[in-house]
Design a protein around this motif. Structure first.
Motif, PDB file in Angstrom:
ATOM      1  N   HIS A 127       0.777  -1.079  -0.134  1.00  0.00           N
ATOM      2  CA  HIS A 127       0.178  -0.148  -0.016  1.00  0.00           C
ATOM      3  C   HIS A 127       0.808   1.227   0.003  1.00  0.00           C
ATOM      4  CE1 HIS A 127      -4.021  -1.889   0.404  1.00  0.00           C
ATOM      5  NE2 HIS A 127      -3.491  -2.640   1.138  1.00  0.00           N
ATOM      6  N   ALA A 128       1.922   1.384   0.804  1.00  0.00           N
ATOM      7  CA  ALA A 128       2.632   2.542   0.920  1.00  0.00           C
ATOM      8  C   ALA A 128       3.715   2.917   0.029  1.00  0.00           C
ATOM      9  CB  ALA A 128       3.060   2.640   2.441  1.00  0.00           C
ATOM     10  N   ASP A 129       4.278   1.901  -0.280  1.00  0.00           N
ATOM     11  CA  ASP A 129       5.627   1.891  -1.136  1.00  0.00           C
ATOM     12  C   ASP A 129       5.226   1.683  -2.553  1.00  0.00           C
ATOM     13  OD1 ASP A 129       7.421   2.508   0.844  1.00  0.00           O
ATOM     14  OD2 ASP A 129       6.983   0.352   1.647  1.00  0.00           O
ATOM     15  N   LYS A 140       2.082   1.326  -3.810  1.00  0.00           N
ATOM     16  CA  LYS A 140       0.684   1.889  -4.140  1.00  0.00           C
ATOM     17  C   LYS A 140      -0.031   0.973  -4.964  1.00  0.00           C
ATOM     18  CE  LYS A 140       2.208   5.629  -2.730  1.00  0.00           C
ATOM     19  NZ  LYS A 140       2.142   6.223  -1.381  1.00  0.00           N
ATOM     20  N   HIS A 162      -3.392  -2.011  -4.903  1.00  0.00           N
ATOM     21  CA  HIS A 162      -4.592  -2.392  -4.195  1.00  0.00           C
ATOM     22  C   HIS A 162      -4.932  -3.564  -4.422  1.00  0.00           C
ATOM     23  CE1 HIS A 162      -4.504   1.712  -2.689  1.00  0.00           C
ATOM     24  NE2 HIS A 162      -4.144   2.058  -3.932  1.00  0.00           N
TER      25      HIS A 162
END
Length: 314
Positions: A86-88, A90, A92
């Motif tokens: 999610h954070a690195d 991106k 889903h």
């Protein structure tokens, strides 16, 4: 706080330096010995660049593999892997949508009949009908059911082989929703036959239309056998002369096309959370516009599935 080399790990000197640095009173609290001598610990490196790239490569190689299995193969926790995704990266998770396989003949038929409806049927004049089975007994999802206990309670959940259901008919138009009509006899659900369908048209739909200007309204139905039987079509042609959208109607309706039918793409899902009398004409007018957008999209897609509508990309 860690005592560095400048204070030679002296607890007292560190406490004095702390008090001087932050201008504290003599009796103010300062870090204790345990806090001062505590090791800073091993720095966290789970989201280090090499791990991020390892996760990226693993996902690219097996995009349908579960996050848990990716984490296990890479030797990191599922939580850390999800943070990287999610954070690195991106990324889903997306669900796969199941759709009936269509042939080239069906594609051509969907495209041609969609064009025919758009050309011949006025924008505000379609009464779209359909039926659905609503199951009325609860079902247990055993994949998500757990029972915490010291010993196995050996509980069974018994259910019928064939879950009882209601067969409901409704129709959607720009002026609102007509229905529901329940196909039942003596309080028990019955199979829809052409005779029962005709009875519904005569005793339920016809009276409902007395208060509606139907001079320019077209009636749309799917290709179910009870709908397209000779007697059923005879009644519908008398009720909607020259304005029947159906197999063997004035304008055809394509097979295997729930993505084009307002009852399928809107009404049945809406009824799971709302009551019919709460569906306002403003909503059904938007459904009518969506119906024509779907017909146009079907033409653009050469009869293929409506990916933009199914996956809601705009």
């Amino acid at each position: 706080m860690h005592a560095g080399p400048l204070n030679n790990r002296s607890v007292i000197k560190t406490q004095r330096a702390f008090r001087t640095r932050f201008v504290l009173a003599r009796n103010a609290s300062v870090p204790d010995r345990k806090t001062i001598l505590k090791s800073p610990g091993r720095p966290r490196t789970v989201r280090a660049p090499e791990n991020v790239e390892a996760v990226r490569a693993s996902i690219q190689q097996s995009p349908r593999r579960s996050a848990r299995k990716h984490a296990k193969s890479l030797g990191i926790s599922s939580r850390s892997l999800r943070r990287i995704l999610h954070a690195d990266l991106k990324l889903h998770p997306y669900k796969m949508v199941l759709a009936q396989e269509l042939s080239e003949v069906v594609y051509a038929n969907r495209r041609a009949l969609s064009a025919g409806i758009l050309q011949r049927v006025p924008a505000a004049a379609v009464l779209s009908s359909g039926e659905v089975h609503f199951h009325i007994s609860g079902a247990v999802n055993k994949q998500n059911f757990r029972c915490w206990a010291k010993h196995n309670p050996r509980e069974l959940h018994e259910g019928p082989l064939h879950s009882p259901c209601l067969t409901v008919w409704c129709a959607v138009a720009h002026f609102g929703v007509i229905g529901p009509y329940f196909f039942e006899e003596g309080g028990a659900t019955v199979t829809v036959t052409s005779e029962r369908y005709i009875e519904m048209l005569e005793t339920f739909l016809r009276p409902k239309l007395d208060d509606v200007d139907t001079e320019h309204v077209w009636f749309q139905q799917d290709r179910a056998t009870d709908h397209t039987a000779r007697r059923s079509l005879g009644v519908l042609r008398e009720m909607f002369p020259g304005r029947l959208i159906s197999l063997r109607g004035d304008v055809g309706w394509p097979a295997r096309s729930p993505d084009l039918s307002p009852c399928d793409f809107f009404l049945w899902g809406y009824l799971k959370e709302k009551e019919i009398d709460r569906i306002l004409p403003e909503i059904t007018r938007r459904v009518r516009e969506n119906f024509r957008e779907r017909l146009q999209q079907c033409i653009v897609n050469n009869g293929h599935h409506l990916f933009d509508k199914v996956f809601k990309t705009h």
